[in-house]
Design an enzyme around this catalytic site. Structure first.
Site, PDB file in Angstrom:
ATOM      1  N   GLU A  85      -1.077   1.761 -33.486  1.00 31.65           N
ATOM      2  CA  GLU A  85      -1.619   3.116 -33.666  1.00 31.65           C
ATOM      3  C   GLU A  85      -2.299   3.199 -35.031  1.00 31.65           C
ATOM      4  OE1 GLU A  85       1.064   6.468 -33.170  1.00 31.65           O
ATOM      5  OE2 GLU A  85       2.031   5.505 -31.448  1.00 31.65           O
ATOM      6  N   GLU A  87       8.369   3.619 -32.835  1.00 29.34           N
ATOM      7  CA  GLU A  87       8.713   4.442 -33.999  1.00 29.34           C
ATOM      8  C   GLU A  87      10.140   4.986 -33.964  1.00 29.34           C
ATOM      9  OE1 GLU A  87       5.866   7.440 -34.974  1.00 29.34           O
ATOM     10  OE2 GLU A  87       4.261   6.002 -35.259  1.00 29.34           O
TER      11      GLU A  87
END
Ligand code: BGP
Length: 478
Positions: A378, A170
Site C-alpha cells: 500500500e 497491518e
C-alpha cells in the site's frame, strides 16, 4: 547519497493497486455471508465518520466485471484484494459457504484471464463476529487454530492459481486501534490485553505460514505492516533515545516477531517491569521460528517524528478523521516518546507527512535489518477530490505524490533493496474505515458519499491515465 545513474524497475515488477474486502465489496449479508466485527461496530452510534459503513461500500461484489475491465484497461500487472473470512466461513469455522468462495473464484479467474496477478490478503480486519462473541477473537489462543483452518480452505482452493499471499494486514495499526485507542472493534483500551492479543496474532501468522509451506510450496507469503519509519526531532541524546524507543515499540516489536521470531529486548523488559508483557507459553518461540515470511509487505504513507516524553507526559491520541488540517494532537507513551510535527515536511489535509525520501530510508532499514525481499502493498494519498461539471477529476496532487514515491522506490532499488512490486492504495475509491467516503484514494472515482449511495458510477481520474502510462513504460521516465 545521490546517484548519477538510476536503475530500471525489474521486468517482472508487479505494478499494482490494492483494496480490502470490507472497503469495497458491499453485499454485507448476501449469499450466506456471516457478519464481521465491522458490520456490527459501524452500526453503533458515533463510531465512524457520519455513521458510514460497508453495507454497500462501492458494490464491487455486484460490479466485479466492470471493475476487472477497468483494471485491464489500466494495464495492471497485479491486483491486491482481501478475502472476507465470514463470507467464506460465516460462523468463523466449520461449514464453508460455497457461494462466498465462488465470488473469489470469479475474481481470481477474472484477473488471470486479463493477465493480472492476484495478490491475496487473508485477513484485512473483518474478523467473524461469531469468534469475537464466542471467545473474544484475538484475545484467545483458539484464534490460532481457527485462523489456520480458514487459511487452509483458501490454500486448497486457490493455491495453484495465486502465487502472492499476504497473511495479516497491518496487525500493528489494527490492534493499536482495537486495544489501545478503542477506535476499531472491540474498542478496548488496555495495554496488557493489547500485547496479549498481538502475541496471539503473531502466533496465528506463524501457524498460517507454516501451513502454507506444506500446501502451497511454490507460493510466497508475508504479512503487510503499517510502516512509519521514525525520525528524531533533533540530535540531543534524549531525542535520540526517544527515537530508539519509538522504533522499538512501533516498528521492531512487530517486525522482529515476524522475521526473527523474538521480541526486541529493551521493549520486552519495559513491558515486563510494567506488568504489560504478553504471557509466552512453551512452544511459542518454536512456532514463531517455523513461520517466517518470504517477504515483508510494506504499507507506507508517512514518517513519524518523535521527541522525548516524561513519565507524566503525553498519552496516545486518536487520529484526525475530519480532514481539518492541523487538528492532530501530539500522541505518545509516557516515559518513551511522543510525536511532534516535522517542520521540513508538508502534510495532507489529514496531517499525514508527505515524505518520499522516508520511504527510501525505510526500505533500506528493513533490508539491513531483515535481509528479506520487500513488497509495497500500500502507498497512496487520501484527499478530497472534486468531480468537475464535465465528469473529470484533476488529481495532479495524487499524481505528484505517487510519482515521487515511485522515484524513491527506484532509488531504493539502486541502493540494493529487493522490491517485488508496488500496489498503490487504492484502485477505486473505497470506504475509509473511520473517514467515510470523503477521504478518497482511488485511481477511479466512485459516485457516492456517506449519506447517499447515488449512482456508484466509475469515473477514471487523471491519475488513472497517468499510472496507465507508467505501467506501459515499465516505470521508465517517471
Ligand atoms: C491502511 C489500511 C487500509 C486503508 C489505508 C488508508 O491502514 O490497511 O485499509 O484504509 O490505511 O487509511 P485511511 O483510510 O484511514 O486513510
Amino acid at each position: 547519497m545521490h546517484h548519477r545513474q538510476i536503475k530500471d524497475f525489474p521486468a517482472d515488477f508487479l505494478w499494482g493497486a490494492a483494496s480490502a474486502a470490507y472497503q469495497v465489496e458491499g453485499a454485507w449479508d448476501a449469499d450466506g455471508k456471516g457478519p464481521s466485527v465491522w458490520d456490527t461496530f459501524t452500526k453503533q452510534p458515533g463510531r465512524t465518520f457520519k455513521g458510514s459503513n460497508g453495507d454497500v461500500a462501492v458494490d464491487h461484489y455486484h460490479r466485479l466485471e466492470e471493475d476487472l475491465d477497468l483494471m485491464a484497461q489500466m494495464g495492471l500487472k497485479a491486483y491486491r484484494f482481501s478475502v472476507s473470512w465470514p463470507r467464506v466461513l460465516p460462523a468463523g469455522r466449520g461449514a464453508v459457504n460455497e457461494a462466498g468462495l465462488a465470488f473469489y473464484d470469479r475474481l481470481i479467474d477474472g484477473l488471470l484471464a486479463r493477465g493480472i496477478a492476484p495478490v491475496l490478503t487473508l485477513y484485512h480486519w473483518d474478523l467473524p463476529q461469531a469468534l469475537q462473541d464466542e471467545y473474544g477473537g484475538w484475545e484467545d489462543r483458539r484464534i490460532i487454530a481457527d485462523f489456520a483452518a480458514y487459511c487452509g480452505v483458501l490454500y486448497q482452493r486457490f493455491g495453484h492459481k495465486v502465487q502472492h499471499w499476504v497473511s495479516l494486514n497491518e496487525q500493528n495499526y489494527n490492534l493499536t486501534n482495537a486495544y489501545l485507542l478503542g477506535t476499531h472493534p472491540p474498542a478496548v483500551q488496555d495495554r496488557r490485553r493489547f500485547y496479549q492479543a498481538n502475541h496471539h496474532a503473531f502466533l496465528a501468522n506463524a501457524q498460517a505460514i507454516a501451513l502454507f509451506r506444506q500446501t502451497v510450496p511454490k507460493g510466497l507469503i508475508g504479512p503487510s505492516f503499517a510502516y512509519s519509519p521514525c525520525y528524531p526531532s533533533g540530535s540531543s541524546p534524549e531525542e535520540m533515545l526517544a527515537f530508539e524507543n519509538a522504533e522499538e515499540f512501533t516498528n521492531w516489536w512487530w517486525l522482529d516477531a515476524y522475521c526473527l521470531g523474538r521480541y526486541p529486548q529493551a521493549a520486552l523488559r519495559f513491558l515486563q517491569a510494567n506488568g504489560e508483557a504478553p504471557i509466552i507459553e512453551p512452544g511459542d518461540a518454536e512456532l514463531l521460528a517455523a513461520g517466517k515470511p518470504d517477504f515483508i509487505g510494506v504499507n507506507y504513507y508517512y514518517t513519524t517524528t518523535v521527541t522525548d516524553n516524561g513519565l507524566d507526559g503525553q498519552t496516545l491520541q486518536r487520529i484526525n478523521t475530519t480532514g481539518q488540517k492541523g487538528t492532530t494532537p501530539s500522541s505518545g507513551v509516557p516515559g518513551l516518546y511522543r510525536t511532534t510535527p516535522n517542520p521540513n515536511l508538508a502534510t495532507s489535509n489529514w496531517d499525514w507527512a508527505i515524505d518520499p525520501t522516508g520511504l527510501r530510508t525505510g526500505l533500506r532499514r528493513l533490508t539491513s535489518r531483515y535481509a528479506l525481499p520487500l513488497f509495497i502493498t500500500e502507498n497512496g494519498l487520501g484527499e478530497f477530490d472534486q468531480l468537475t461539471a464535465d465528469e473529470q477529476v484533476h488529481d495532479d496532487y495524487r499524481i505528484d505524490y505517487l510519482r515521487q514515491h515511485l522515484l524513491a522506490c527506484q532509488a531504493a532499488l539502486q541502493d540494493g533493496v529487493e522490491l517485488l512490486g508496488y500496489c498503490a492504495w487504492s484502485f477505486t475509491d473505497i470506504l475509509s474505515w473511520l473517514n467515510g467516503y470523503q477521504k478518497r484514494y482511488g485511481f477511479v472515482y466512485v459516485d457516492r458519499d456517506e449519506v447517499a449511495v447515488r449512482s456508484l458510477r466509475r469515473i477514471p481520474k487523471d491519475s488513472f491515465y497517468w499510472y496507465q502510462g507508467v505501467i506501459a513504460r515499465g516505470g521508465r521516465d517517471l
